[in-house]
Design a protein around this motif. Sequence first.
Motif, PDB file in Angstrom:
ATOM      1  N   THR A  23       3.260  31.788  39.990  1.00 57.10           N
ATOM      2  CA  THR A  23       3.269  31.050  41.254  1.00 57.10           C
ATOM      3  C   THR A  23       2.894  29.592  41.020  1.00 57.10           C
ATOM      4  N   GLY A  24       3.314  28.734  41.934  1.00 57.96           N
ATOM      5  CA  GLY A  24       2.940  27.335  41.824  1.00 57.96           C
ATOM      6  C   GLY A  24       3.481  26.523  42.978  1.00 57.96           C
TER       7      GLY A  24
ATOM      8  N   LEU B 127      11.865  34.278  48.308  1.00 54.57           N
ATOM      9  CA  LEU B 127      10.657  34.844  47.709  1.00 54.57           C
ATOM     10  C   LEU B 127       9.823  35.664  48.693  1.00 54.57           C
ATOM     11  N   GLU B 128       9.547  36.895  48.301  1.00 52.09           N
ATOM     12  CA  GLU B 128       8.606  37.769  48.995  1.00 52.09           C
ATOM     13  C   GLU B 128       7.518  38.100  47.985  1.00 52.09           C
ATOM     14  N   PRO B 129       6.319  37.519  48.138  1.00 53.34           N
ATOM     15  CA  PRO B 129       5.254  37.763  47.158  1.00 53.34           C
ATOM     16  C   PRO B 129       4.929  39.247  47.028  1.00 53.34           C
ATOM     17  N   LEU B 130       4.307  39.586  45.908  1.00 46.62           N
ATOM     18  CA  LEU B 130       3.862  40.964  45.691  1.00 46.62           C
ATOM     19  C   LEU B 130       3.015  41.433  46.858  1.00 46.62           C
TER      20      LEU B 130
ATOM     21  N   GLY C 195       0.772  44.776  40.146  1.00 43.20           N
ATOM     22  CA  GLY C 195       1.059  43.468  39.587  1.00 43.20           C
ATOM     23  C   GLY C 195      -0.037  42.470  39.859  1.00 43.20           C
ATOM     24  N   VAL C 196       0.173  41.284  39.310  1.00 43.44           N
ATOM     25  CA  VAL C 196      -0.782  40.192  39.441  1.00 43.44           C
ATOM     26  C   VAL C 196      -0.027  38.900  39.726  1.00 43.44           C
ATOM     27  N   ALA C 197      -0.683  37.972  40.393  1.00 46.33           N
ATOM     28  CA  ALA C 197      -0.146  36.635  40.615  1.00 46.33           C
ATOM     29  C   ALA C 197      -0.931  35.680  39.721  1.00 46.33           C
TER      30      ALA C 197
END
Length: 177
Positions: free
Chosen positions: A115-116, A145-148, A154-156
């Motif tokens: 991410t950024g 984009l649909e974040p986790l 998972g991890v961001a």
Amino acid sequence: MSTRTARYDVSSQRVIVVMGVAGTGKTTVGRLLAEALRVPYAEGDAFHPEANVAKMSAGTPLDDADRWPWLDAIGEWIRRGADLEGGIVAAPSLKRSYRDRLRSFAPGVVFVHLTGERPLIERRMAERKGHFMPTTLLDSQFATLEPLQPDELGVAVDVRGTPEEITRRALEALHRL
């Protein structure tokens, strides 16, 4: 972000999908993670048929009909990796439905979401040489984009810093799952 429904053990040699919008460093971080974990690496872009590459090169975003066969090809690679020694694959996996499709090939797949901030990512995209994805498609990437979600394993990981720093943070986050 991590899930509470499953636990991840880096030593379990599962397949990890390094995901995120274009320009986040999926390829670089994916290769570094594969090296650190001593597992095979695959570049998701290599699974695209020529028609997809031509479409993106012309500045036209892919639609889901373009993506399903591509995701299935990546999914087959994931299935083989899950059956063998694990692996790392770089693939945007921007929508939940895309991640669900990949999970259908190997339910234990883990996602590392890079991410950024848009200005940083756009600058990195503009500095890339020889990549087919133009910066003009970045808006469509962020729109898709649909974040986790909390129930996804998972991890961001923020992409500020060097590739080595990002990889270190990813490994630390994976160990905390």
